[in-house]
Design an enzyme around this catalytic site. Structure first.
Site, PDB file in Angstrom:
ATOM      1  N   ASP A 165      69.106 -23.700  97.934  1.00 40.97           N
ATOM      2  CA  ASP A 165      68.616 -22.755  98.930  1.00 40.97           C
ATOM      3  C   ASP A 165      67.301 -23.303  99.502  1.00 40.97           C
ATOM      4  O   ASP A 165      66.609 -24.066  98.843  1.00 40.97           O
ATOM      5  CB  ASP A 165      68.398 -21.400  98.242  1.00 40.97           C
ATOM      6  CG  ASP A 165      67.624 -20.444  99.109  1.00 40.97           C
ATOM      7  OD1 ASP A 165      68.063 -20.195 100.248  1.00 40.97           O
ATOM      8  OD2 ASP A 165      66.561 -19.961  98.648  1.00 40.97           O
TER       9      ASP A 165
ATOM     10  N   ASP B 297      64.402 -21.430 101.758  1.00 42.59           N
ATOM     11  CA  ASP B 297      63.187 -20.606 101.662  1.00 42.59           C
ATOM     12  C   ASP B 297      63.068 -19.937 100.294  1.00 42.59           C
ATOM     13  O   ASP B 297      63.963 -19.221  99.858  1.00 42.59           O
ATOM     14  CB  ASP B 297      63.188 -19.555 102.776  1.00 42.59           C
ATOM     15  CG  ASP B 297      63.263 -20.196 104.158  1.00 42.59           C
ATOM     16  OD1 ASP B 297      62.810 -21.359 104.310  1.00 42.59           O
ATOM     17  OD2 ASP B 297      63.783 -19.552 105.083  1.00 42.59           O
TER      18      ASP B 297
HETATM   19 MG   LIG Z   1      65.696 -18.104  99.281  1.00 42.09          MG
END
Ligand SMILES: [Mg+2]
Ligand SMILES: [Zn+2]
Length: 195
Positions: free
Chosen positions: A9, A11
């Protein structure tokens, strides 16, 4: 031969969670991310970022901005000796904005479209692969895509763990302090499984 991959992932996992990244100046890669990805590079695993960027559908920024941020991410990692094999993103939202971004797509996490795309383009052994993320939706994505899941205590991680874990339908296979610890554990665990 199919390769093992760690899907990551963006952010809150590889970079600071600061809300919508509408400009490269808001994008800050965690200091341990390059060492983590370098470890994957050196161990023969693919390192692939998968990220939802519905800010495009919402009209907060353009797809061009995502590309600029991802160039910065790649450059930052390369400057520290690490290489991403691919970055996949979803710019859609099912109910907000205008077409073509207003779309009930197959790629918005936790739907598995981004990982399926990577499988088609790169040839990946899903059973041996992992998804690392800071939100429960990343655990759901792992489940939907058929990979193992690692939950990290960066970004939204500590808060989701503390306040929402009780309602999680699925538990992560691994819990780690951050991306580097997750990658180190994944690599050693896989080594044990192979032995
Ligand atoms: Mg995230
Ligand atoms: Zn999408």
């Amino acid at each position: 031969m199919k390769q093992r991959a760690v899907f990551i992932d963006r952010d809150g996992t590889i970079s600071e969670e600061v809300g919508y990244i509408n400009h490269p100046s808001r994008f800050h890669v965690f200091p341990y991310s390059a060492p983590a990805i370098k470890l994957l590079n050196e161990s023969g695993w693919l390192a692939i970022v998968v990220t939802n960027q519905a800010g495009v559908a919402r009209g907060y920024f353009s797809e061009e901005m995502i590309k600029r941020v991802h160039e910065q991410l790649k450059q930052d990692l390369e400057n520290n000796g690490a290489r991403l094999d691919a970055i996949y993103y979803c710019a859609h939202h099912p109910s907000v904005g205008e077409p073509p971004y207003r779309l009930d797509c197959d790629c918005r996490k936790p739907k598995p479209g981004l990982i399926r795309q990577a499988v088609e383009e790169l040839g990946i052994d899903l059973e041996k692969s992992w998804m690392v993320g800071d939100r429960y939706s990343d655990v759901e994505l792992a489940r939907n895509a058929g990979v193992h899941s690692a939950f990290v205590m960066s970004g939204y991680g500590p808060g989701e763990w503390e306040h929402q874990r009780g309602s999680w339908k699925y538990q992560p296979d691994l819990i780690a302090k951050n991306l580097l610890e997750a990658v180190a554990a994944i690599i050693s665990e896989q080594a044990e499984t192979k032995a």
